[in-house]
Every structure is written in structure tokens, then in C-alpha cells.
Write a protein that holds these residues in place. Structure first.
Motif, PDB file in Angstrom:
ATOM      1  N   PHE A  47     -14.053  11.506   1.014  1.00 40.50           N
ATOM      2  CA  PHE A  47     -13.175  10.342   1.120  1.00 40.50           C
ATOM      3  C   PHE A  47     -13.979   9.062   1.350  1.00 40.50           C
ATOM      4  N   GLN A  69     -14.464   2.868  -4.769  1.00 41.26           N
ATOM      5  CA  GLN A  69     -13.229   2.217  -5.239  1.00 41.26           C
ATOM      6  C   GLN A  69     -12.789   2.700  -6.633  1.00 41.26           C
ATOM      7  N   HIS A  96       0.829  -1.203   0.000  1.00 40.47           N
ATOM      8  CA  HIS A  96       0.000   0.000   0.000  1.00 40.47           C
ATOM      9  C   HIS A  96       0.863   1.252   0.000  1.00 40.47           C
ATOM     10  N   LEU A 147      -4.270  14.619  -5.227  1.00 38.03           N
ATOM     11  CA  LEU A 147      -5.423  14.245  -4.403  1.00 38.03           C
ATOM     12  C   LEU A 147      -5.459  15.034  -3.091  1.00 38.03           C
ATOM     13  N   ILE A 184     -13.702   5.881  -1.055  1.00 39.73           N
ATOM     14  CA  ILE A 184     -13.386   4.528  -0.551  1.00 39.73           C
ATOM     15  C   ILE A 184     -14.493   3.557  -0.962  1.00 39.73           C
ATOM     16  N   VAL A 221      -3.963   9.435   3.624  1.00 37.65           N
ATOM     17  CA  VAL A 221      -4.789   8.584   2.783  1.00 37.65           C
ATOM     18  C   VAL A 221      -4.029   7.283   2.543  1.00 37.65           C
ATOM     19  N   ARG A 251      -6.347   2.593  -5.455  1.00 38.33           N
ATOM     20  CA  ARG A 251      -7.681   2.881  -4.898  1.00 38.33           C
ATOM     21  C   ARG A 251      -7.580   3.231  -3.420  1.00 38.33           C
ATOM     22  N   MET A 252      -8.447   4.163  -2.998  1.00 35.55           N
ATOM     23  CA  MET A 252      -8.387   4.579  -1.601  1.00 35.55           C
ATOM     24  C   MET A 252      -9.040   3.504  -0.728  1.00 35.55           C
ATOM     25  N   ALA A 266      -8.384   6.249   5.504  1.00 36.92           N
ATOM     26  CA  ALA A 266      -7.959   7.637   5.719  1.00 36.92           C
ATOM     27  C   ALA A 266      -7.993   7.979   7.203  1.00 36.92           C
ATOM     28  N   LEU A 301      -3.688   4.124   0.084  1.00 38.88           N
ATOM     29  CA  LEU A 301      -4.082   3.664  -1.254  1.00 38.88           C
ATOM     30  C   LEU A 301      -3.563   2.248  -1.480  1.00 38.88           C
TER      31      LEU A 301
END
Ligand SMILES: Cc1cc2nc3c(=O)[nH]c(=O)nc-3n(C[C@H](O)[C@H](O)[C@H](O)COP(=O)(O)OP(=O)(O)OC[C@H]3O[C@@H](n4cnc5c(N)ncnc54)[C@H](O)[C@@H]3O)c2cc1C
Ligand SMILES: NC(=O)C1=CN([C@@H]2O[C@H](COP(=O)(O)OP(=O)(O)OC[C@H]3O[C@@H](n4cnc5c(N)ncnc54)[C@H](OP(=O)(O)O)[C@@H]3O)[C@@H](O)[C@H]2O)C=CC1
Length: 485
Positions: A456, A463, A419, A473, A460, A434, A440-441, A444, A436
Motif C-alpha cells: 500500500f 499514485q 474521496h 483491491l 500511495i 483504503v 488513486r490511493m 490507508a 482513494l
């Protein structure tokens, strides 16, 4: 047991905390004709009030300690039994209370919470905080204290350390940074200056609940006011010396030994960091010893603990590694017709990749509510699906007087090295992190008034691939909310 049953209820819920009360409310409103019983030891129950859905998964509410009669007045089908459950007989579907009564159930929900794990038992100088009584004792001792040692690095320790005033605090944490259950080292670094500065005089209203220990007017309720420190304490935690805070953090250490001054005087070779004669001394594994007035341990809870209930009764239940009663995606334990919710249970269903269990008020409410729904649906032979609230972990709270929002895998939990982190930090104002994974988030951490939680949360949940945006971002010059609208 069968012939000893005083009455058989369709639903029995054990425990008057948030999980139990929410479960009872759900059952009573979903099937108003059902006979429901709440068995709880104390005269008060904990109720959720001023509930507000902030976004799809984020919620805020107050926790109010009310006389249990308030609940009975609201739901005529509800009987409140004031006693602790002493034994549980899952084969004959009945529970026995401490006052010797036996009640049958068709379906039972165990919502008996957890208890604190004290570093040492029966030491008068070691205090753990769990409830109103222990919080009052803490406050009483603090009013005469010059120095205390706080052990632990979770939510309770974070709150305690910040709130204690007029007293030197030695804070012993196992980790390299403070607040390991909620934050990474970056967020800890952001928060540390708050311990060095004086607390704001009129702290901004807190977004999370707390309740007072003041005596309620007869028939009235205990009020929960805005503020911080643990929910249990009505006043600022003031010690005897009216000086500003002095918190020294001792990192990467644990308690090796706690001993009194008599022991100390017998071992003159002991190297002390203090010349005073303190009632109790704590030796840490970093070889430092501190004298203090008392030690407060905030070292997590033991989950397999059903007050007054013999271990034999729990022997039949399948228990998770953390000691909680295992529950499936219908909040059912391994015993037939027995459900569990809140701190006492461990979620053992196949979880959403964006959710994890944490013993929090929100999750106690959500689990209690969902357990009630499942119990009712099963009784009516209706299908029920895992609720959306278990899709994404979300928590709003306040630490060190900052609003804190945690979403998804906020600390990269379970993601391994696979990640990426983006961080934006303005000292004394905000910390935004954040997480990722594959662009993709997935999580947070938002500290301060960032206003980013809803955007956010959406990113999330949907996706969306954020690779094209890169570090932009978190560019403070871009109105991200507009951007993704
Ligand atoms: C000091 C402290 C501060 C906290 N602060 C926060 C916070 O700021 N935010 C947050 O989200 N979470 C906080 N938490 C965590 C939160 O309090 C718990 O996650 C939540 O209260 C769990 O609710 P519950 O209903 O499962 O259990 P509890 O609230 O513990 O309720 C359990 C109930 O079961 C009853 N009971 C137990 N055994 C029996 C028995 N044998 N028979 C009958 N009744 C029984 C008890 O008397 C009690 O009424 C805090 C916890 C502590 C200890
Ligand atoms: N504002 C909020 O949202 C708040 C939430 N809470 C919730 O209430 C629950 C109870 O809080 P809390 O008791 O603080 O529990 P937590 O599990 O949050 O934290 C316990 C801490 O103590 C550490 N610890 C455990 N054993 C030892 C030991 N022997 N010596 C030193 N440190 C030790 C743990 O480290 P390790 O993890 O390494 O074992 C962990 O850092 C939690 O679910 C918490 O999230 C509580 C207060 C405020």
C-alpha cells in the motif's frame, strides 16, 4: 549579555528528548570538529535505539532513557549542560540557563517538547500524564482506586483505557466514536470488543517502544521493554479490585464540572448515578454525574511551551494556530539562526499532499535529524533539500493489542467529500481501510497482521490509477502483493 558569555558554541540544542538528541547526534557526526552543546534540565536523555527501516517511509525503533554521559562518551565534541534554558536572546545569539550561566551560539535548535493541557489546574483529584513522574503518580493512585474517569479521545486515552485493569473506567469522549485522532467510526467499532473482553494474558510483543521507570544501574540505562501502555509505565496498571475490566464509554460529552463530596453534600438535589461516597465527582455535559477516585485527563498538549522560558522570550517568534513555533522547510523559525524540531514546532512549509504533522516519536526523530542536517548544511554553505520522510505520513503503533499502521491521509484529512473508502473487516482479526481520491490511493488504515503495508505504501507513493481494480483491491482471495509486484 555579550560579555557574560561563558562560551560560544557553534551549535546549541535545547532539550534532551528524541528531537534534541537526534539533532545533536546528527550535528556531531556530520561535523565532528564542531563544538556542540546540549542544554537539558534532567540527568537523562531520550535516545532512539534498535532503529529499523521497515519500508521506504515506515520505521520502528525503541526509545531508551539513558544517562546523558552515554552521549558525551560517544561524541567528544559534545558538551552537556544540565540546566533549563531560562531566557533566549536571539539578537545577541545567546541563552541564559536557570543556574545563571550564559552561552553563545552560532546556530540554536529548540527541541523543548510540549506540555499536557489539564482540564483543571491544581485539583488534587485530576491527573494528567506526561512523563515518568506523572505516570508513577497515576500508578500509585490507581493501586487504591475502584473507579476512575478518563477524559480525552486521543492516543493517550486509548492506551490508558485499554491498560487499566481491576478498576471500573468511565471514559468520556467528545466524539461519536473512540480514538478520533487515529480512527474513523468503522475502526472504532472493530476495536470496541477488545474493551469488553479480558486482556490476553501474555500479550504479543509490542512493535512500539515503551520504557520503564525502574532505577537504572549506576552508569547503565533505563530499559525500554516491549509491551503496551504508555511508554512510561513499567507494570500492568492494576487497581485495587482484582476483577476484569469494566469500561463504560460516554460518547459526545465533555466535562462540565469536577467537584468534591463536600460540595455534593451541600447540594442534595444533585442526581448521582452512584450511591457511594466518592472523593470526587465529575458532571458531564450529557447530564450524567459519576463519582470516582480520580480523574485522568488526556486532552492533548499545548505546544507553545518552553519549560522555564518566559513568554517574553517567545514573543518575537511567529507562532502557528496550534501554538507551535512556525518552521519552514529548513526547520528554521522566524528568528535568525534559530531552528526548532519535534513537538514544539509546527511545520509551515508547503506540505506534500500525502503528509501531515502529528506529534509522534517518529516525527520527533525525523525532524531532529533533518534540523541537524539543515544546521550543518547552512554552516557549510551547502544546499539541503526537504527529506523524503516528509513525502508520506506513516506511523506504526499498537492499540488494544493490535498492530496499527497508518499511511498518508488515513482519515481522509483535508480531502473533503471528494474521496472514496474501501473497507475490509474480519471481526477480531483485521480491519483494512483504503482511502482513494480520483481513483488513486491516498491513505490507508491497517489494523491487525495484514502484511499490506509495503504494497500500500508503494501504491500511495506511485499514485497508480487503481480504478480498473475497483473493490477487487481488497479481495482477500487475491494476493495483492504478488499482483502489483
Ligand atoms: C504519555 C505519552 C505517551 C506517548 N506515547 C507515544 C507513543 O506511543 N508513540 C508515539 O509516537 N508518540 C507518543 N507520544 C508522543 C511523543 O512522546 C512526542 O511526540 C515526542 O516525545 C516529542 O519529542 P520531543 O523531543 O519533541 O519532546 P520531549 O520528548 O517532550 O522532550 C523535550 C525535552 O526538552 C526539555 N526541555 C523543556 N524545556 C526546556 C528548557 N527550557 N531548557 C532545557 N530543556 C528543556 C525537556 O526536559 C525534555 O527533555 C506520547 C506522549 C505522551 C505525553
Ligand atoms: N501509540 C501512539 O502512537 C500514541 C501517540 N501519542 C501521541 O502523543 C501526543 C499526545 O497524545 P494525547 O494527549 O492523547 O493527544 P491527542 O491530540 O491525540 O488527543 C487529545 C484528545 O482529547 C480531546 N480533547 C481536547 N480537549 C478536550 C476537552 N476539553 N474535553 C474532552 N476531550 C478533549 C481531543 O479532541 P479534539 O480532537 O476534538 O479536540 C482529542 O481527542 C499525540 O500526538 C498522540 O498522537 C500518544 C499516545 C500513544
Amino acid at each position: 549579555m555579550e560579555n557574560k558569555k561563558e562560551k560560544t558554541f557553534q551549535f546549541v540544542v535545547m532539550g534532551g528528548g528524541i528531537a534534541g538528541v537526534t539533532c545533536v547526534e546528527q550535528l556531531s557526526s556530520q561535523i565532528p570538529s564542531a563544538d556542540v552543546a546540549l542544554i537539558t534540565a534532567g540527568p537523562h536523555i531520550k535516545a532512539v535505539t534498535n532503529y529499523k527501516q521497515v519500508s521506504r517511509t515506515l520505521e520502528e525503533f525503541d526509545v531508551e532513557e539513558q544517562p546523558s554521559s552515554v552521549l558525551e562518551e560517544k561524541f567528544p565534541n559534545l558538551t552537556i549542560i544540565h540546566s533549563a534554558v531560562k531566557s533566549l536572546h536571539t539578537k545577541s545569539h545567546c541563552v541564559e540557563t536557570a543556574d545563571g550561566r550564559v552561552f553563545g551560539y552560532k546556530k540554536l535548535c529548540i527541541c523543548s517538547g510540549a506540555r499536557p493541557k489539564l482540564l483543571t489546574q491544581d485539583n488534587p483529584y485530576v491527573l494528567g500524564i506526561r512523563d515518568t513522574d506523572s505516570a508513577q503518580e497515576f500508578q500509585k493512585r490507581l493501586s487504591k482506586a475502584k473507579r476512575i474517569v478518563i477524559v480525552g479521545n486521543g492516543g493517550i486515552a486509548l492506551e490508558l483505557v485499554y491498560e487499566v485493569e481491576g478498576c471500573e473506567v468511565i471514559w468520556a469522549v467528545k466524539d461519536k466514536a473512540i480514538g478520533n485522532t487515529f480512527f474513523d467510526a468503522g475502526a472504532a467499532q472493530f476495536l470496541i470488543p477488545s474493551l469488553e473482553a479480558d486482556k490476553p494474558q501474555a500479550a504479543a510483543p509490542c512493535k512500539r517502544p515503551r520504557y520503564t521507570t525502574e532505577e537504572a544501574a549506576p552508569g547503565g540505562s533505563h530499559t525500554f521493554t516491549a509491551g503496551s501502555v504508555f511508554s512510561f509505565l513499567p507494570l500492568t496498571l492494576l487497581a485495587c479490585a482484582q476483577v476484569s475490566r469494566r469500561v463504560s464509554v460516554e460518547y459526545q460529552c465533555e466535562v462540565e464540572k469536577i467537584f468534591t463530596s463536600e460540595v455534593l453534600h451541600k447540594s442534595p438535589q444533585q442526581t448521582l448515578r452512584t450511591e457511594c461516597d466518592w472523593p470526587v465527582y465529575v458532571r458531564l455535559t450529557n447530564a450524567k454525574t459519576f463519582g470516582c477516585d480520580f480523574v485522568s485527563t488526556a486532552t492533548t498538549l499545548i505546544y507553545l511551551y518552553v519549560l522555564h522560558l518566559s513568554l517574553f522570550c517567545l514573543f518575537f517568534f511567529v507562532v502557528a494556530d496550534d501554538g507551535g513555533l512556525q518552521v519552514d522547510d529548513h526547520m528554521m523559525t522566524s528568528e535568525p539562526d534559530v531552528y526548532a524540531a519535534g513537538d514544539v514546532c509546527t511545520a509551515c512549509w508547503e506540505q506534500s499532499p500525502l503528509w501531515q504533522q502529528m506529534r509522534l516519536w517518529t516525527q520527533a526523530r525525523q525532524m531532529g535529524w533533518y534540523a541537524g542536517r539543515c544546521m550543518a548544511a547552512h554552516s557549510l554553505s551547502e544546499p539541503v533539500e526537504l527529506d523524503f520522510c516528509f513525502e508520506l505520513f506513516s506511523h506504526i503503533t499498537k492499540f488494544f493489542n493490535y498492530k496499527v499502521v497508518l499511511l498518508g491521509k488515513f482519515n481522509g484529512q483535508g480531502l473533503g467529500p471528494d474521496h472514496e473508502l474501501l473497507v475490509r473487516c474480519t471481526k477480531g482479526q483485521e480491519y483494512v481501510k483504503v482511502v482513494l481520491s480520483g481513483g488513486r490511493m491516498v491513505g490507508a488504515v491497517l489494523i491487525g497482521e495484514t502484511d499490506l503495508e509495503e504494497t500500500f505504501e508503494n501504491l500511495i507513493l506511485n499514485q497508480m490509477d487503481l480504478t480498473p481494480y475497483g473493490e477487487e483491491l481488497l479481495n482477500p482471495d487475491i494476493d495483492i502483493e504478488d499482483y502489483f509486484d
